[in-house]
Design a protein around this motif. Structure first.
Motif, PDB file in Angstrom:
ATOM      1  N   SER A  91     -75.719  29.671  35.944  1.00 41.72           N
ATOM      2  CA  SER A  91     -75.672  30.837  36.842  1.00 41.72           C
ATOM      3  C   SER A  91     -74.305  31.493  36.776  1.00 41.72           C
ATOM      4  N   ILE A  92     -73.264  30.672  36.803  1.00 40.93           N
ATOM      5  CA  ILE A  92     -71.904  31.206  36.748  1.00 40.93           C
ATOM      6  C   ILE A  92     -71.570  31.694  35.339  1.00 40.93           C
ATOM      7  N   PHE A  93     -71.990  30.937  34.319  1.00 36.47           N
ATOM      8  CA  PHE A  93     -71.753  31.359  32.935  1.00 36.47           C
ATOM      9  C   PHE A  93     -72.258  32.773  32.715  1.00 36.47           C
ATOM     10  N   TRP A  94     -73.513  33.034  33.122  1.00 36.77           N
ATOM     11  CA  TRP A  94     -74.091  34.362  32.896  1.00 36.77           C
ATOM     12  C   TRP A  94     -73.409  35.424  33.753  1.00 36.77           C
ATOM     13  N   ALA A 116     -66.238  26.572  30.877  1.00 37.56           N
ATOM     14  CA  ALA A 116     -66.805  25.329  30.338  1.00 37.56           C
ATOM     15  C   ALA A 116     -65.851  24.157  30.568  1.00 37.56           C
ATOM     16  N   ARG A 117     -64.568  24.371  30.342  1.00 34.93           N
ATOM     17  CA  ARG A 117     -63.576  23.295  30.567  1.00 34.93           C
ATOM     18  C   ARG A 117     -63.492  22.935  32.047  1.00 34.93           C
ATOM     19  N   THR A 118     -63.497  23.942  32.908  1.00 35.59           N
ATOM     20  CA  THR A 118     -63.430  23.688  34.351  1.00 35.59           C
ATOM     21  C   THR A 118     -64.638  22.875  34.800  1.00 35.59           C
ATOM     22  N   TRP A 119     -65.824  23.273  34.371  1.00 34.86           N
ATOM     23  CA  TRP A 119     -67.039  22.567  34.768  1.00 34.86           C
ATOM     24  C   TRP A 119     -67.022  21.135  34.254  1.00 34.86           C
ATOM     25  N   ASP A 120     -66.573  20.943  33.034  1.00 36.14           N
ATOM     26  CA  ASP A 120     -66.472  19.599  32.470  1.00 36.14           C
ATOM     27  C   ASP A 120     -65.529  18.737  33.316  1.00 36.14           C
ATOM     28  N   MET A 121     -64.419  19.312  33.752  1.00 32.66           N
ATOM     29  CA  MET A 121     -63.469  18.591  34.587  1.00 32.66           C
ATOM     30  C   MET A 121     -64.092  18.234  35.941  1.00 32.66           C
ATOM     31  N   VAL A 122     -64.819  19.169  36.529  1.00 33.33           N
ATOM     32  CA  VAL A 122     -65.496  18.904  37.804  1.00 33.33           C
ATOM     33  C   VAL A 122     -66.445  17.720  37.651  1.00 33.33           C
ATOM     34  N   GLY A 128     -67.910  14.470  41.266  1.00 32.59           N
ATOM     35  CA  GLY A 128     -68.555  15.425  40.361  1.00 32.59           C
ATOM     36  C   GLY A 128     -70.068  15.497  40.503  1.00 32.59           C
ATOM     37  N   PRO A 129     -70.762  14.359  40.475  1.00 33.00           N
ATOM     38  CA  PRO A 129     -72.219  14.426  40.606  1.00 33.00           C
ATOM     39  C   PRO A 129     -72.678  15.009  41.945  1.00 33.00           C
ATOM     40  N   ARG A 130     -71.980  14.694  43.021  1.00 29.63           N
ATOM     41  CA  ARG A 130     -72.345  15.255  44.332  1.00 29.63           C
ATOM     42  C   ARG A 130     -72.089  16.754  44.377  1.00 29.63           C
ATOM     43  N   ILE A 131     -70.974  17.171  43.790  1.00 28.66           N
ATOM     44  CA  ILE A 131     -70.654  18.600  43.736  1.00 28.66           C
ATOM     45  C   ILE A 131     -71.711  19.341  42.922  1.00 28.66           C
TER      46      ILE A 131
END
Length: 151
Positions: A91-94, A116-122, A128-131
């Motif tokens: 959703s954010i990517f698009w 992509a890097r930010t999401w990978d870090m999250v 991370g899984p809860r977020i």
């Protein structure tokens, strides 16, 4: 067929009910169906950001609320076994994609690479899984249904 997949298609067709009836017709009794469409929440964001052509033929000409998608599936004669909402990342990517003047292939714009890097870090963080789950629930890219054709 004993397994039928229709992912991210019905938003493109003129008559989604007829399309789904045809999928049901080709399934054997007891067939399992994996169906998905873009989530309406994500589509509403895209309507503000995407070029107008994104919501014209042959692109997204149908937007399905969760209730409409479920009704479409049950009225076609299927029994819903599971629902899922996922894809906050996309959703954010698009949403970012449209401002980057990017075509649909790499190399990706630095903004998209950064996302992509930010999401990978999250995802690697303790929570991370809860977020991810909370964000997928709030703004999923897609809604999916697993359904079965009655025997």
């Amino acid at each position: 067929a004993d397994k039928v997949i229709g992912m991210e298609v019905m938003e493109h067709v003129d008559d989604p009910a007829a399309f789904l009836r045809e999928l049901v017709r080709v399934g054997k009794p007891g067939a399992l169906y994996l169906l998905s469409v873009p989530d309406a929440a994500s589509e509403r964001v895209q309507q503000h950001l995407a070029p107008p052509g994104h919501f014209e033929k042959p692109n997204h000409i149908n937007i399905f609320s969760r209730e409409d998608f479920e009704r479409l599936v049950t009225e076609a004669g299927l029994v819903i076994e599971h629902r899922a909402y996922y894809g906050f990342y996309w959703s954010i990517f698009w949403a970012l994609f449209w401002t980057c003047d990017q075509d649909l292939s790499p190399p990706w714009h630095p903004l998209l690479e950064s996302w992509a890097r930010t999401w990978d870090m999250v995802l690697k963080m303790r929570d991370g899984p809860r977020i991810k789950k909370a964000l997928d629930d709030a703004l999923p890219k897609s809604q999916a249904i697993i359904a079965r054709k009655p025997s």
